[in-house]
Scaffold this active site. Structure first.
Site, PDB file in Angstrom:
ATOM      1  N   ASN A 148       0.809  -1.224   0.000  1.00 37.71           N
ATOM      2  CA  ASN A 148       0.000   0.000   0.000  1.00 37.71           C
ATOM      3  C   ASN A 148       0.839   1.269   0.000  1.00 37.71           C
ATOM      4  O   ASN A 148       0.354   2.336   0.372  1.00 37.71           O
ATOM      5  CB  ASN A 148      -1.008  -0.018   1.163  1.00 37.71           C
ATOM      6  CG  ASN A 148      -0.346  -0.215   2.515  1.00 37.71           C
ATOM      7  OD1 ASN A 148       0.865  -0.059   2.629  1.00 37.71           O
ATOM      8  ND2 ASN A 148      -1.123  -0.538   3.528  1.00 37.71           N
ATOM      9  N   ARG A 286       3.076   7.110  11.686  1.00 39.46           N
ATOM     10  CA  ARG A 286       2.496   6.560  12.914  1.00 39.46           C
ATOM     11  C   ARG A 286       2.206   7.695  13.890  1.00 39.46           C
ATOM     12  O   ARG A 286       3.014   8.620  14.047  1.00 39.46           O
ATOM     13  CB  ARG A 286       3.458   5.568  13.585  1.00 39.46           C
ATOM     14  CG  ARG A 286       3.491   4.207  12.907  1.00 39.46           C
ATOM     15  CD  ARG A 286       2.157   3.466  12.984  1.00 39.46           C
ATOM     16  NE  ARG A 286       2.168   2.195  12.271  1.00 39.46           N
ATOM     17  CZ  ARG A 286       1.692   2.001  11.039  1.00 39.46           C
ATOM     18  NH1 ARG A 286       1.181   3.000  10.351  1.00 39.46           N
ATOM     19  NH2 ARG A 286       1.710   0.794  10.493  1.00 39.46           N
ATOM     20  N   GLN A 315      -5.338   3.192  18.504  1.00 39.83           N
ATOM     21  CA  GLN A 315      -6.330   3.046  17.438  1.00 39.83           C
ATOM     22  C   GLN A 315      -7.274   1.904  17.778  1.00 39.83           C
ATOM     23  O   GLN A 315      -6.768   0.824  18.136  1.00 39.83           O
ATOM     24  CB  GLN A 315      -5.634   2.793  16.096  1.00 39.83           C
ATOM     25  CG  GLN A 315      -4.930   4.028  15.597  1.00 39.83           C
ATOM     26  CD  GLN A 315      -4.423   3.930  14.168  1.00 39.83           C
ATOM     27  OE1 GLN A 315      -3.884   4.882  13.657  1.00 39.83           O
ATOM     28  NE2 GLN A 315      -4.579   2.812  13.520  1.00 39.83           N
ATOM     29  N   HIS A 334      -7.601   5.908  10.192  1.00 37.88           N
ATOM     30  CA  HIS A 334      -6.439   5.316   9.505  1.00 37.88           C
ATOM     31  C   HIS A 334      -6.890   4.589   8.225  1.00 37.88           C
ATOM     32  O   HIS A 334      -7.182   3.400   8.239  1.00 37.88           O
ATOM     33  CB  HIS A 334      -5.759   4.330  10.468  1.00 37.88           C
ATOM     34  CG  HIS A 334      -4.420   3.879  10.017  1.00 37.88           C
ATOM     35  ND1 HIS A 334      -3.517   3.288  10.859  1.00 37.88           N
ATOM     36  CD2 HIS A 334      -3.807   3.917   8.812  1.00 37.88           C
ATOM     37  CE1 HIS A 334      -2.421   2.972  10.202  1.00 37.88           C
ATOM     38  NE2 HIS A 334      -2.578   3.337   8.941  1.00 37.88           N
TER      39      HIS A 334
HETATM   40  P1  NDP Z   1      10.494   2.211   4.258  1.00 35.54           P
HETATM   41  O1  NDP Z   1      11.223   1.328   5.217  1.00 35.54           O
HETATM   42  O2  NDP Z   1      10.573   1.945   2.806  1.00 35.54           O
HETATM   43  O3  NDP Z   1      10.967   3.719   4.478  1.00 35.54           O
HETATM   44  C1  NDP Z   1      11.154   4.308   5.720  1.00 35.54           C
HETATM   45  C2  NDP Z   1      12.362   5.218   5.594  1.00 35.54           C
HETATM   46  O4  NDP Z   1      12.518   5.946   6.818  1.00 35.54           O
HETATM   47  C3  NDP Z   1      13.649   4.424   5.345  1.00 35.54           C
HETATM   48  O5  NDP Z   1      14.315   4.971   4.237  1.00 35.54           O
HETATM   49  C4  NDP Z   1      14.413   4.635   6.648  1.00 35.54           C
HETATM   50  O6  NDP Z   1      15.792   4.703   6.490  1.00 35.54           O
HETATM   51  C5  NDP Z   1      13.925   5.996   7.071  1.00 35.54           C
HETATM   52  N1  NDP Z   1      14.183   6.291   8.470  1.00 35.54           N
HETATM   53  C6  NDP Z   1      14.341   5.430   9.504  1.00 35.54           C
HETATM   54  N2  NDP Z   1      14.600   6.129  10.634  1.00 35.54           N
HETATM   55  C7  NDP Z   1      14.625   7.437  10.278  1.00 35.54           C
HETATM   56  C8  NDP Z   1      14.872   8.647  10.986  1.00 35.54           C
HETATM   57  N3  NDP Z   1      15.140   8.613  12.308  1.00 35.54           N
HETATM   58  N4  NDP Z   1      14.836   9.818  10.302  1.00 35.54           N
HETATM   59  C9  NDP Z   1      14.562   9.855   8.974  1.00 35.54           C
HETATM   60  N5  NDP Z   1      14.329   8.737   8.252  1.00 35.54           N
HETATM   61  C10 NDP Z   1      14.356   7.552   8.903  1.00 35.54           C
HETATM   62  O7  NDP Z   1       8.989   2.244   4.745  1.00 35.54           O
HETATM   63  P2  NDP Z   1       7.705   2.710   3.931  1.00 35.54           P
HETATM   64  O8  NDP Z   1       8.034   3.929   3.163  1.00 35.54           O
HETATM   65  O9  NDP Z   1       7.100   1.549   3.254  1.00 35.54           O
HETATM   66  O10 NDP Z   1       6.748   3.062   5.147  1.00 35.54           O
HETATM   67  C11 NDP Z   1       7.085   4.104   6.058  1.00 35.54           C
HETATM   68  C12 NDP Z   1       6.158   4.057   7.247  1.00 35.54           C
HETATM   69  O11 NDP Z   1       4.863   4.391   6.828  1.00 35.54           O
HETATM   70  C13 NDP Z   1       6.006   2.647   7.860  1.00 35.54           C
HETATM   71  O12 NDP Z   1       6.989   2.389   8.826  1.00 35.54           O
HETATM   72  C14 NDP Z   1       4.648   2.690   8.457  1.00 35.54           C
HETATM   73  O13 NDP Z   1       4.747   3.077   9.808  1.00 35.54           O
HETATM   74  C15 NDP Z   1       3.932   3.771   7.691  1.00 35.54           C
HETATM   75  N6  NDP Z   1       2.830   3.247   6.867  1.00 35.54           N
HETATM   76  C16 NDP Z   1       1.583   3.797   7.040  1.00 35.54           C
HETATM   77  C17 NDP Z   1       0.511   3.324   6.316  1.00 35.54           C
HETATM   78  C18 NDP Z   1      -0.833   3.943   6.461  1.00 35.54           C
HETATM   79  O14 NDP Z   1      -1.832   3.309   6.104  1.00 35.54           O
HETATM   80  N7  NDP Z   1      -0.942   5.166   6.953  1.00 35.54           N
HETATM   81  C19 NDP Z   1       0.643   2.201   5.399  1.00 35.54           C
HETATM   82  C20 NDP Z   1       2.020   1.798   5.180  1.00 35.54           C
HETATM   83  C21 NDP Z   1       3.040   2.278   5.938  1.00 35.54           C
HETATM   84  P3  NDP Z   1      16.764   3.458   6.204  1.00 35.54           P
HETATM   85  O15 NDP Z   1      15.896   2.252   5.956  1.00 35.54           O
HETATM   86  O16 NDP Z   1      17.485   3.961   5.006  1.00 35.54           O
HETATM   87  O17 NDP Z   1      17.586   3.303   7.419  1.00 35.54           O
END
Ligand code: NDP
Length: 386
Positions: A148, A286, A315, A334
């Protein structure tokens, strides 16, 4: 025979199945990073485009599981010691839950779940599971990575435009018989030329940056791992080594980093003090990344001009949660990752994970969060244990 305990959100108040406004959805077979969409074997158990994320939809899993002789329990009753979830948990081999209506798998609950082998997130984001406790108990945690991401990215783009252009209050004025243009325009701006910053440029954050590029914004991001020089050039991105330096440089802040113990309440009064007056905040990651009352204070004082998102804690949010009524908010329940389009993919991905589990074949690496007592696959990249 295994017991599969599946927690889904309640059915529509208007009854199930709903009357669908459309007859089909596009078929997506591959994501932007090259990963293939879920590829379960055999029939799906639902027609893509149907509402399968709620209790009566059962993620379309009943036929597959019952044919193998397993028992499927589907409930939305998930909170408290007398909930149906707690009652079935001690016998469950597999728990399926969704971030939209999370069955919180705390360490106490994991201790009670002596037969639990697999916790599946039908969606993305497994922070509702105590990952340390799952690793210690050798419970595998898997989610449907990528299912998603675009659904959420589209929602974030919608929220950027609706906040900055003052869409929701203006729509309210039209709905309730008004025509005061000045009331609508007094908080309405163009996004063209503004500075936009994504905190976290993974699957969702990068998709948002790509989608906003044609709007002629100046695009910024921060992430522990820098994007490739090609992507930075293609999108003309400004990289910030940390979120602190980004938040003071941009007009719109869009959060896509995961929640784990050290990112809880990452955005507090101290962070709000670093932002430009009148910044807009979008959070579809989140709810717990933000300190609840700091958001309310920042809006009430005018430090920020708007806050929109679809993630809360807990939630479902209680009826008196202040984010429901705080000024200049564009909150929804959500929903961003649970469009009918997304459901087709995360339900198919859940089936694929179950087929791997019961067929004793490896679960795709990109779906793994915890396996073999440690973070694994996507979990090893995105999460940290305490
Ligand atoms: P990804 O893992 O692809 O991307 C998350 C990114 O955040 C990674 O590049 C990671 O870095 C980076 N990151 C980690 N810690 C930090 C920090 N302290 N500061 C800045 N960047 C940071 O996840 P997605 O993009 O797929 O999803 C992101 C979040 O969205 C999920 O964790 C989930 O909580 C939320 N989500 C919400 C949904 C909704 O329905 N609202 C549905 C799907 C997801 P790196 O990996 O490079 O270390």
């Amino acid at each position: 025979m295994a017991k599969i305990l599946c927690v889904l959100y309640p059915d529509p108040e208007t009854g199930y199945p709903p009357l669908y406004p459309r007859d089909d959805i596009p078929t997506i077979t591959r994501y932007a990073n090259g990963q293939t969409a879920p590829t379960p074997k055999g029939p799906l158990g639902f027609k893509p485009g149907e509402l399968v994320g709620c209790v009566s939809g059962e993620l379309g899993l009943r036929g597959y599981l019952e044919k193998l002789g397993h028992e499927l329990i589907v409930t939305s009753n998930k909170d408290g010691p007398n909930s149906e979830f707690e009652r079935h948990l001690p016998d469950a081999e597999v728990v399926i839950s969704q971030p939209f209506w999370p069955a919180y798998l705390t360490k106490e609950r994991i201790a009670k779940a002596k037969k639990l082998k697999l916790a599946v997130t039908a969606g993305i984001g497994s922070d509702h599971v105590d990952l340390d406790a799952a690793a210690r108990a050798h419970v595998t945690v898997a989610e449907v990575t990528g299912s998603n991401s675009i659904s959420v990215a589209e929602h974030a783009v919608m929220m950027v435009l609706s906040l900055v252009r003052n869409y929701l209050p203006s729509h309210g004025i039209a709905t309730y018989g008004g025509w005061n243009i000045a009331d609508c325009a007094a908080r309405s701006y163009d996004i063209e030329g503004m500075h936009f910053g994504a905190i976290g440029a993974g699957r969702i954050g990068l998709a948002v940056l790509r989608r906003l590029k044609p709007f002629d914004l100046h695009l910024h991001y921060s992430d522990p791992h820098r994007l490739s020089p090609q992507i930075e050039k293609e999108l003309d991105l400004t990289f910030h080594p940390d979120a602190e330096s980004l938040v003071g440089a941009v007009d719109i802040i869009d959060v896509h980093m995961p929640l784990y113990p050290s990112t809880e309440h990452f955005f507090d009064d101290r962070m709000f003090a670093k932002m430009k007056r009148g910044a807009y905040l979008i959070n579809t990651a989140r709810g717990k990344l933000f300190e609840r009352d700091a958001v309310v204070r920042a809006l009430a004082s005018g430090r920020i001009a708007g806050y929109a998102g679809d993630v809360w804690f807990p939630q479902p949010a209680p009826a008196d949660h202040p984010w429901r009524t705080m000024p200049f908010n564009g909150m929804t329940p959500h929903i961003s990752g649970s469009s009918l389009s997304a459901q087709a993919r995360y339900a198919a991905g859940t089936l694929e994970i179950l087929q791997s589990h019961f067929g004793a074949t490896p679960i795709r690496e990109e779906y793994l969060i915890v396996a073999g007592g440690a973070l694994a696959g996507t979990g090893a990249q995105s999460y940290k244990l305490t």
